[in-house]
Enzyme design. Structure first.
Site, PDB file in Angstrom:
ATOM      1  N   LYS A 238     -13.712   4.613  42.659  1.00  0.00           N
ATOM      2  CA  LYS A 238     -15.032   3.961  42.720  1.00  0.00           C
ATOM      3  C   LYS A 238     -15.182   2.947  41.595  1.00  0.00           C
ATOM      4  CE  LYS A 238     -16.904   7.901  40.195  1.00  0.00           C
ATOM      5  NZ  LYS A 238     -17.629   9.173  40.327  1.00  0.00           N
TER       6      LYS A 238
ATOM      7  N   ARG B 248     -27.166  16.604  42.670  1.00  0.00           N
ATOM      8  CA  ARG B 248     -27.106  15.222  43.152  1.00  0.00           C
ATOM      9  C   ARG B 248     -26.909  15.173  44.659  1.00  0.00           C
ATOM     10  NH1 ARG B 248     -22.596  11.318  40.388  1.00  0.00           N
ATOM     11  NH2 ARG B 248     -21.202  12.548  41.704  1.00  0.00           N
TER      12      ARG B 248
ATOM     13  N   TYR C 116     -27.478 -13.489  15.899  1.00  0.00           N
ATOM     14  CA  TYR C 116     -28.903 -13.368  16.206  1.00  0.00           C
ATOM     15  C   TYR C 116     -29.577 -12.303  15.353  1.00  0.00           C
ATOM     16  CZ  TYR C 116     -27.911 -16.163  20.356  1.00  0.00           C
ATOM     17  OH  TYR C 116     -27.530 -17.161  21.219  1.00  0.00           O
TER      18      TYR C 116
ATOM     19  N   MET D 134     -23.680 -13.177  23.942  1.00  0.00           N
ATOM     20  CA  MET D 134     -23.239 -13.121  25.339  1.00  0.00           C
ATOM     21  C   MET D 134     -21.759 -13.472  25.488  1.00  0.00           C
ATOM     22  SD  MET D 134     -24.719 -15.048  28.720  1.00  0.00           S
ATOM     23  CE  MET D 134     -26.421 -14.621  28.451  1.00  0.00           C
TER      24      MET D 134
HETATM   25  C1  LIG Z   1     -16.709  10.097  39.736  1.00  0.00           C
HETATM   26  C2  LIG Z   1     -16.399  11.374  40.368  1.00  0.00           C
HETATM   27  C3  LIG Z   1     -15.207  12.056  40.056  1.00  0.00           C
HETATM   28  C4  LIG Z   1     -14.261  11.603  38.964  1.00  0.00           C
HETATM   29  O1  LIG Z   1     -14.767  11.987  37.699  1.00  0.00           O
HETATM   30  P1  LIG Z   1     -13.958  11.753  36.329  1.00  0.00           P
HETATM   31  O2  LIG Z   1     -14.765  12.455  35.311  1.00  0.00           O
HETATM   32  O3  LIG Z   1     -13.919  10.285  36.096  1.00  0.00           O
HETATM   33  O4  LIG Z   1     -12.606  12.333  36.515  1.00  0.00           O
HETATM   34  C5  LIG Z   1     -14.917  13.203  40.772  1.00  0.00           C
HETATM   35  N1  LIG Z   1     -15.762  13.665  41.722  1.00  0.00           N
HETATM   36  C6  LIG Z   1     -16.920  13.048  42.030  1.00  0.00           C
HETATM   37  C7  LIG Z   1     -17.801  13.620  43.081  1.00  0.00           C
HETATM   38  C8  LIG Z   1     -17.284  11.896  41.355  1.00  0.00           C
HETATM   39  O5  LIG Z   1     -18.445  11.293  41.652  1.00  0.00           O
END
Ligand SMILES: *Cc1c(COP(=O)(O)O)cnc(C)c1O
Length: 379
Positions: free
Chosen positions: A49, A151, A275, A324
């Site tokens: 992801k 979640r 800044y 930036m």
């Molecule tokens: C992002 C995610 C992972 C991977 O987690 P890491 O801590 O980066 O290894 C595994 N399972 C789910 C459901 C996730 O959302």
């Protein structure tokens, strides 16, 4: 001689190399993948992801898919249909798993492309069943159980009932059960209990075995064992960063964020830097300007404490606020520092996890913050 005017073609000169770039070492990715296999003897879902945590999703997926079939990941885990589409359209063949629920209008594409959703509700299940029925097919799905993440997923007490109902849906096939860990790198007692509860839950519904059981992210893989889990879902550790310091030695950071010195000047005592004039020089200082900033995804530090950067292998402290596109660093101890010198912002020497601590955030955030302006260079 004539005045040079702007032109849009590239005749008669070669384009400059990038100002800020991310080196991505695919060999180190495969090394880390081997570490996952060492810690977790069964199948792997590589979590890709957020553009493979900022590393660029297609090259990372290609490198993993090119492994021998017996070793290659069983799934690529992505967050959304948009990410899934990128992989499908790049021609990747590894099955794609959607790590969270989808919006109702996204489900037709999930079914049409044969991606694998995880289900958190009967409403989703019914919708997927209907869509798969319209295509006269059976969709493989996983059922998620919420053992503490809050979640998504069915509550444990509803899992058995949900599975029964989903099994009655003609166009769905339950292939696996997953759960997720909220604090495998923070709360050992809770996580141990969570693993036990996951295993006991599966003991209670084991009358018909499924292909996949999974709950471990990187921290779960490194620190815990489940009797049932036969698939793991590593993200961060694939990219060479351990969520816990004590496993870092086994891993190789895959990405280095780099830029170059664009200016070196000696500035007098009393001169302010950047800044807000948060930094005012106490003595005459050799100051280098580096061509990278928060517009590239480098963090803006919340306090006066700032990270170092590495120039010629030597640590140089950042002076004043990150802007930036540019940051200023103290190079008084590097009298030969000059325009064009390479700068490592983080990578093999300054770990993303070290930078995250200084920046008041987490390494996942550091990696996924790198913006499109930063060219990814694959080694
Ligand atoms: C992002 C995610 C992972 C991977 O987690 P890491 O801590 O980066 O290894 C595994 N399972 C789910 C459901 C996730 O959302």
């Amino acid at each position: 001689m004539s005045l040079l005017v702007m032109k849009n073609d590239q005749e008669g000169f070669s384009a400059s190399p990038p100002r800020a770039w991310a080196e991505v070492r695919l060999g180190d990715l495969l090394h880390n993948y081997g570490v996952v296999r060492k810690h977790h003897s069964s199948e792997i879902m590589a979590v890709l992801k957020a553009g493979a945590y900022g590393h660029g999703v297609v090259p990372i997926a290609q490198a993993l898919e090119s492994l021998p079939a017996a070793e290659a990941p069983k799934f690529f885990g992505v967050a959304s249909v948009g990410e899934a589409r990128q992989l499908s359209e790049a021609g990747l063949k590894t099955r794609i798993y959607l790590l969270g629920p989808s919006c109702d209008f996204e489900r037709e594409e999930v079914v049409a492309r044969g991606w694998t959703p995880c289900l958190s509700s009967l409403e989703e299940a019914e919708d997927f069943n209907r869509l798969a029925g319209e295509r006269d097919g059976t969709l493989a799905v996983h059922v998620t159980v919420d053992t503490g993440m809050g979640r998504g997923g069915f509550l444990p007490e509803n899992l058995l009932g949900a599975i029964k109902k989903i099994r009655e849906m003609k166009n769905l096939y339950i292939e696996g059960i997953g759960s997720h860990l909220p604090c495998a790198d923070e709360d050992d007692a809770f996580t141990r209990d969570q693993f036990d509860r996951f295993d006991e839950l599966l003991d209670s519904i084991s009358e018909e075995s499924l292909s996949f059981y999974h709950l471990a992210n990187s921290a779960g893989i490194l620190n815990y064992k489940s009797r049932w889990a036969n698939l793991c879902r590593p993200g961060l550790m694939l990219y060479g960063i351990s969520p816990m310091p004590h496993f870092q030695d086994e891993l190789k950071p895959v990405l280095s964020l780099k830029s170059r010195v664009t200016l070196v000047r000696s500035l007098p005592a009393g001169h302010g830097i950047s800044y807000g004039r948060e930094a005012v020089l106490e003595k005459e200082t050799l100051v280098a300007t580096v061509g990278i900033g928060y517009g590239d995804g480098y963090p803006r530090f919340p306090s006066k404490e700032k990270s170092d950067v590495l120039i010629g292998g030597v640590r140089c402290p950042i002076l004043g606020r990150v802007t930036m596109d540019q940051i200023m660093v103290d190079v008084s101890h590097l009298p030969n520092c000059k325009n064009g010198d390479e700068v490592e912002l983080f990578g093999e020497n300054i770990l993303a996890s070290e930078l995250a601590t200084t920046a008041g955030t987490i390494p996942w955030h550091i990696l996924t913050s790198i913006t499109p302006r930063v060219e990814r260079v694959y080694l």
